[in-house]
Each structure stands twice: as C-alpha cells, then as structure tokens.
Design a protein around this motif. Sequence first.
Motif, PDB file in Angstrom:
ATOM      1  N   ILE A 123       1.830  11.556   6.108  1.00 42.61           N
ATOM      2  CA  ILE A 123       2.752  10.440   6.221  1.00 42.61           C
ATOM      3  C   ILE A 123       2.368   9.502   7.354  1.00 42.61           C
ATOM      4  CG2 ILE A 123       5.179   9.917   6.691  1.00 42.61           C
ATOM      5  CD1 ILE A 123       5.452  13.002   5.630  1.00 42.61           C
ATOM      6  N   GLN A 124       2.621   8.207   7.120  1.00 45.97           N
ATOM      7  CA  GLN A 124       2.490   7.227   8.188  1.00 45.97           C
ATOM      8  C   GLN A 124       3.382   7.723   9.335  1.00 45.97           C
ATOM      9  OE1 GLN A 124       3.304   3.356   6.532  1.00 45.97           O
ATOM     10  NE2 GLN A 124       2.308   2.261   8.187  1.00 45.97           N
ATOM     11  N   GLN A 125       2.927   7.670  10.552  1.00 48.88           N
ATOM     12  CA  GLN A 125       3.661   8.221  11.713  1.00 48.88           C
ATOM     13  C   GLN A 125       3.840   9.743  11.655  1.00 48.88           C
ATOM     14  OE1 GLN A 125       6.441   5.761  10.357  1.00 48.88           O
ATOM     15  NE2 GLN A 125       5.350   4.028  11.229  1.00 48.88           N
TER      16      GLN A 125
ATOM     17  N   LYS B 206       0.825  -1.210   0.000  1.00 52.92           N
ATOM     18  CA  LYS B 206       0.000   0.000   0.000  1.00 52.92           C
ATOM     19  C   LYS B 206       0.858   1.259   0.000  1.00 52.92           C
ATOM     20  CE  LYS B 206      -1.883  -1.120   3.931  1.00 52.92           C
ATOM     21  NZ  LYS B 206      -1.119  -2.323   4.276  1.00 52.92           N
ATOM     22  N   THR B 207       1.816   1.308   0.920  1.00 48.41           N
ATOM     23  CA  THR B 207       2.684   2.487   0.991  1.00 48.41           C
ATOM     24  C   THR B 207       3.485   2.635  -0.295  1.00 48.41           C
ATOM     25  OG1 THR B 207       2.834   2.329   3.396  1.00 48.41           O
ATOM     26  CG2 THR B 207       4.556   3.573   2.287  1.00 48.41           C
ATOM     27  N   THR B 208       3.960   1.512  -0.795  1.00 45.87           N
ATOM     28  CA  THR B 208       4.723   1.540  -2.049  1.00 45.87           C
ATOM     29  C   THR B 208       3.890   2.156  -3.171  1.00 45.87           C
ATOM     30  OG1 THR B 208       5.912  -0.436  -1.345  1.00 45.87           O
ATOM     31  CG2 THR B 208       5.988   0.110  -3.688  1.00 45.87           C
TER      32      THR B 208
ATOM     33  N   MET C 184      -2.886   9.791   1.821  1.00 45.81           N
ATOM     34  CA  MET C 184      -2.885   9.666   3.276  1.00 45.81           C
ATOM     35  C   MET C 184      -2.507   8.239   3.652  1.00 45.81           C
ATOM     36  SD  MET C 184      -6.400  11.788   3.977  1.00 45.81           S
ATOM     37  CE  MET C 184      -6.013  12.276   5.640  1.00 45.81           C
ATOM     38  N   ASP C 185      -1.387   8.110   4.351  1.00 47.10           N
ATOM     39  CA  ASP C 185      -0.891   6.786   4.708  1.00 47.10           C
ATOM     40  C   ASP C 185      -1.185   6.501   6.178  1.00 47.10           C
ATOM     41  OD1 ASP C 185       0.340   4.366   4.773  1.00 47.10           O
ATOM     42  OD2 ASP C 185       2.215   5.053   3.870  1.00 47.10           O
ATOM     43  N   GLU C 186      -2.216   5.741   6.412  1.00 42.91           N
ATOM     44  CA  GLU C 186      -2.651   5.434   7.781  1.00 42.91           C
ATOM     45  C   GLU C 186      -2.589   6.657   8.685  1.00 42.91           C
ATOM     46  OE1 GLU C 186      -1.190   1.764   9.476  1.00 42.91           O
ATOM     47  OE2 GLU C 186      -0.506   1.173   7.502  1.00 42.91           O
ATOM     48  N   PRO C 187      -3.276   7.714   8.281  1.00 40.40           N
ATOM     49  CA  PRO C 187      -3.152   8.960   9.033  1.00 40.40           C
ATOM     50  C   PRO C 187      -3.731   8.850  10.434  1.00 40.40           C
ATOM     51  CG  PRO C 187      -4.923   9.129   7.448  1.00 40.40           C
ATOM     52  CD  PRO C 187      -4.234   7.821   7.179  1.00 40.40           C
TER      53      PRO C 187
END
Lengths: 288, 336
Positions: free
Chosen positions: B85-87, B44-46, B163-166
């Motif tokens: 970003i994630q985190q 997913k992030t990729t 949005m990566d696991e916001p």
Amino acid sequence: MNPILQFFQNVVTLRGTYDWNTVFTFLFYPDILQGIIITVLLAVLAQLIGTLIGLLLYFTRRSSNGVLRGIGELYVWFFRGTPLLVQILFLNAFLPYIGLARPLIQTHFFRNLGFQQDIPLDAFIAGLAALSLNEGAYMAEIVRAGIDSIDLGQLEAAKSLGMTYWLGMRRIVLPQALRVIIPPLGNEFNSMLKNTSLVSAISVAELLEAAQAHAFSQFRPLELLTVASIWYLVLTTIWTLIQRQLERRINVSNLDPALTSGGSWWKRMIGFGGRETGVPMPAGADHH
Amino acid sequence: MATIEFVDVTKEYPNAKTPAVDNVSFTVHEGAICMLLGTSGSGKTTLLRMVNRLIDPTSGEIRIDGVPTTQQDPIALRRSIGYVIQQVGLFPHLSIEDNVRVVPSILGKSAAETRDRVDELLHLVGLEPAEYRKRYPRQLSGGQQQRVGLARALAADPAVLLMDEPFGALDAITRARLQDELLNVQRGVRKTILFVTHDVEEAFKLGDQIVVMSEGKLVQEGSPIELLAQPASDFVRQLVGADNILRQFEYQPVTAALEPATDAAQERIAADERLLPALLRLIQMRNGALAVVRDGETLGQVSLASVFASVQSIHRNASAASGEHNRSADSAPVIR
Ligand SMILES: Nc1ncnc2c1ncn2[C@@H]1O[C@H](COP(=O)(O)OP(=O)(O)OP(=O)(O)O)[C@@H](O)[C@H]1O
Ligand SMILES: [Mg+2]
C-alpha cells in the motif's frame, strides 16, 4: 457559650453522640459484605453490557441505513438527556406492566445462589438494565472517539489483505482503538461503582441500601453512611490501582516480551504493542 | 503466474466531472513488471484498486488469466493478490512477525506453521529475522517498514503483486537498494507485478513494460526502449526524456548495437547489459570490441562504432517523431 462557637463545636464533636463502635460493628457485618458483592456485581455487569451497547451503537450510528442511524442517535439523546435515577425508577415501574415482576421475584434467584438475604430479582434486573442502558449511551461516545481515532487506512489495508469488514474491525481496528478507549473506560467504571448506589431507590440491597437498612433499625444514619463511604472508598481505590496498572501496560514499551508474545487474547488486547514509555497517547486518550 | 488484462476499464467516482480512469486497455503478461507511470491524480491508484476489487469499474472488465475479476469473490481474490500500500500500511499493534503472517493467519495457519515462512520472507527482503521478528513497526525505519510491507504482500505467495509507490518517501540510496532487492526477489519468484510510480528513473529501472497515464487515460504503453525510441506524444517524450542521449545509453541493451562478431572482441559482456557500461568499457579499452553473450553463446559484438551508429539511429527516429529540436536535451522531468 457563643452560639456560633457552639455550632462549630457540635460539628467537630457531634455533641458526643457519634458512635465509632457502631461503625466498627457494621463494617464487616454480613449484610454489608453481601451489599458490597451486589454493588460490584452490578457495576461489573452494567459496565460490560454498557460497553457492548456502546460498541453496537457505534455501528448503528455509522451504518449506511438511515433508520438504524436514527435509532442510534435517538437512543443516545434519550439516555443522556434524562436522569439515571428516573431511568431506574421507570424501568422498575415498567416490569409489572409487562407481567414480569412477580415471576422474577418468585425465582428467589439470589437466595438460591446462597445469599443470606434474598434480593428481588425484578428490581435487580430493572436496576442493572437502567445502569447498562445509561452507560451504553456514554460508552457510545467513548467508543466512537476511540475507533474514529484509528486511521481509515488501517481498515483499508486489512481489506486489501483479504479481511472482511468485521474481521478487520476485530483484528486490526478495535485492538488499536482500545488504547484510546481504555483510559476513559476506567473512569466510567469508577463512576459506575458509585452510581450503583442509585438502585437503593428501588430497594436492591447493594452497599448503600444494606447500610441504610441498619441505619434505620439502629437510628444511626451517620455511622452507617460512614460504613458505606469507607467501602466505596475501598472499592474505588482498588479500582484506581488496577486502572493505573492497566494504563501502564498500554503505555509500556513494546520491548517487554511478556506483554506481547504468545499471550492470551486479553494480554494481547491490553499489551497490544504499546509505545515507548513517555510517548504521549493518541489524541483524546489523555483527557483526565 | 498470471496474466492481467484490462479491457476498456472506466471508473467514474460519484460527483466527479471526469472519469478517474477513462477507457483503459492493456495487458500485463505473466511474470512481467508493469510500471504505471503518471502525474498525481492520473488514476494510477484507482486502476490498481480495481484489480483486487477494493473498487469495481464503472464499465469494462479486468481479467486475471482470462477470468473476469467480477466473477470472483472479492475476499478470496484479495487473498490471492499481494498489495503493497501507498504509505506502507503496517499494523502498529502487531509485531513484525504478526504483520507478515496476517494473510496466512486469516487462512487459518498457526504461528508455529508460518514461522519458517516468516523467516524466509524476512530474509528475502533483507531483514535478519532474529533481530526484527518481535519488533513493532514503529521500532523500524521507514525503509525497513517498506520491506516488511513487501514481505507481507508476498506471504501467501500470490501470483499477482500490486505495489502502490512502495518506495516513495525514501531517500535515493535506500530506494535504489530496495529496487535492486525487488529485482532480485523477482528473479527468484516471478510474480506478475503492477507497480505505481511517479519516478521515471524507477519506471525504467524496474519495468519490463511501462504504462503512461495522464488524466485517467492511457497515453502510451510499451517497453522502456519503445517509449524512449518512439514516444507517442510530446508529453511522453518529455516525461521519459527521449531526447536525452545519456538516457538512451543507459537503457538501451547492448543488443541494440549488435554487429557480427569479429576477432577484435577481447572481452565479453552479457546480452542483458545496457549500452552505457559497454560504452565505458570500450572507452577504457580505447578501442576494440566486446563479445555479446547470452547463456554462453556469442550473439555478436559491440564496438564504439556500432554503439554510435545505433544511438544515432535511435535519436534520428526520436527526433523525427516529434519534428522539434530546440528542447533542452538533458532535462528529463521527474514528475511529482
Ligand atoms: N474515493 C474517491 N472518491 C472520489 N474521487 C476519488 C476517490 N479516489 C480518488 N479519486 C479521484 O480520482 C482521481 C484519481 O485518483 P488516484 O488516487 O487514482 O490518483 P493517483 O494517480 O494514484 O495519484 P497519486 O499519484 O497522487 O497517488 C483523482 O482526481 C482523485 O481525486
Ligand atoms: Mg495514488
């Protein structure tokens, strides 16, 4: 008298020959004061240039280019592996070989600048160069520890917001790394103030050399070394006080608006939103 | 506004045995929220990072409004795409204000010029500017930081938002509130949003479209209702909890149980409501019907009978698709 007792008496009284008057006379002697200026000038310039070299070395050693990486490693290996005094002597001896010594001397740079006593510019430059190059090798390690302590995600975030690598480094990574870099940098400068005395070996009239000159003419080595020591103590003490302020500003609470709002770049760099007081510095920052 | 097309996108990292993203194609339409749902490591992030060219695909291409991203300057592209970003990824040495105005400031805007914009954005994400503008990230709670991350991504008014696991690492209540706020914001600004999540509930709540990923492959793509009604595989079926009748009630819109309007309709319900609130209301009313309205126009009505009929048909379809009935009906796996 018992010879052993006699010895200790001599140590304390210096056989009555130590002359405090000489110390007071020369403490504010123009040559000595000029020597202090040269010492501070050398230390500040060498620390600045050394820090820049350290920064440059970081990028060389982190480069994807193997040749650049090799050069960076070689540099650090060489300058950390040979004595500073040898480097100073070497560079001083080197200048005539490339035909620079004479033209540099003939500029009479320091006399034209208003100094009473001229300082041969070639030796000054050789000394400054050696101090800077040497410092660069040590700063390289400090800069590396500082930058590497910053989470890679920060640069990643900067990139994702459309910053170039260099902009991200400048605006995001370096200001944060500075928190980690400044304390050891302060210690480096403290050493630097003292290490400048080594250039007396190539007759640059900094503080020690200026004192030495009078030591020989007056036959009062101990007294003039006392003068030099007093001034070195003054310089390092002043610096320690400044350093303490600097580190306090790094650690000070973010809530202090004076540090953070609308300040100059310098203020922003120093006051870049420190932690609440009492929170420990990032790893690597508190090793002194 | 922007449409994002993924065309046969594959990404192989060096020294990896299998591609991180394997021949993925789908389209996200203008103004839609597309949820990327999948297990950890499914790519997913990729996939997200290829959209703003933090990495480039090994093969295939991504087009934004028809233009391949590879034809755009990556720096300019990233400035035109918001990325949460994630985190979180806030900058700890910058105040909240400076964090939010990062993109405008690299575009050359001064603090004075962006001041109103920062206030507006902080309001938008539910933070009082006067209180938070001058604070630093570490003086904010995790949830507040996530909000700032969202405000920062919105600062340059990008047409596309990644949005990566916001809302990962947040408690359920805060997460739900932020989700509501995102929907609120989206109602006003209409971005094309690619949203990565592990959380099926989140995917269903926010998504106009859900893309299910597994081991780099796109397993199924469709609206939440399509996924519930016709899961393409047992994996999806279990993932989305298609056998769960309550979930069907929860996500099917009232229009799925529409019948012609009669005099029985005593109350009205908006057409974009789900079946569950309609059902609860109908039970409270003991019987009768609710008129389904959209923009003041009556589309029809729903009654207990029509709701049951619709769910039965959905459930029949779903069961037929898998041909298996013994599975526990109400255990929707929330994958982690
Ligand atoms: N920079 C990289 N180099 C090599 N392999 C990578 C890199 N980034 C990710 N991978 C690999 O690619 C695969 C997909 O990773 P990705 O980060 O896209 O997963 P994800 O779906 O976002 O997972 P999560 O939900 O845990 O964040 C994983 O197997 C991962 O190990
Ligand atoms: Mg991920």
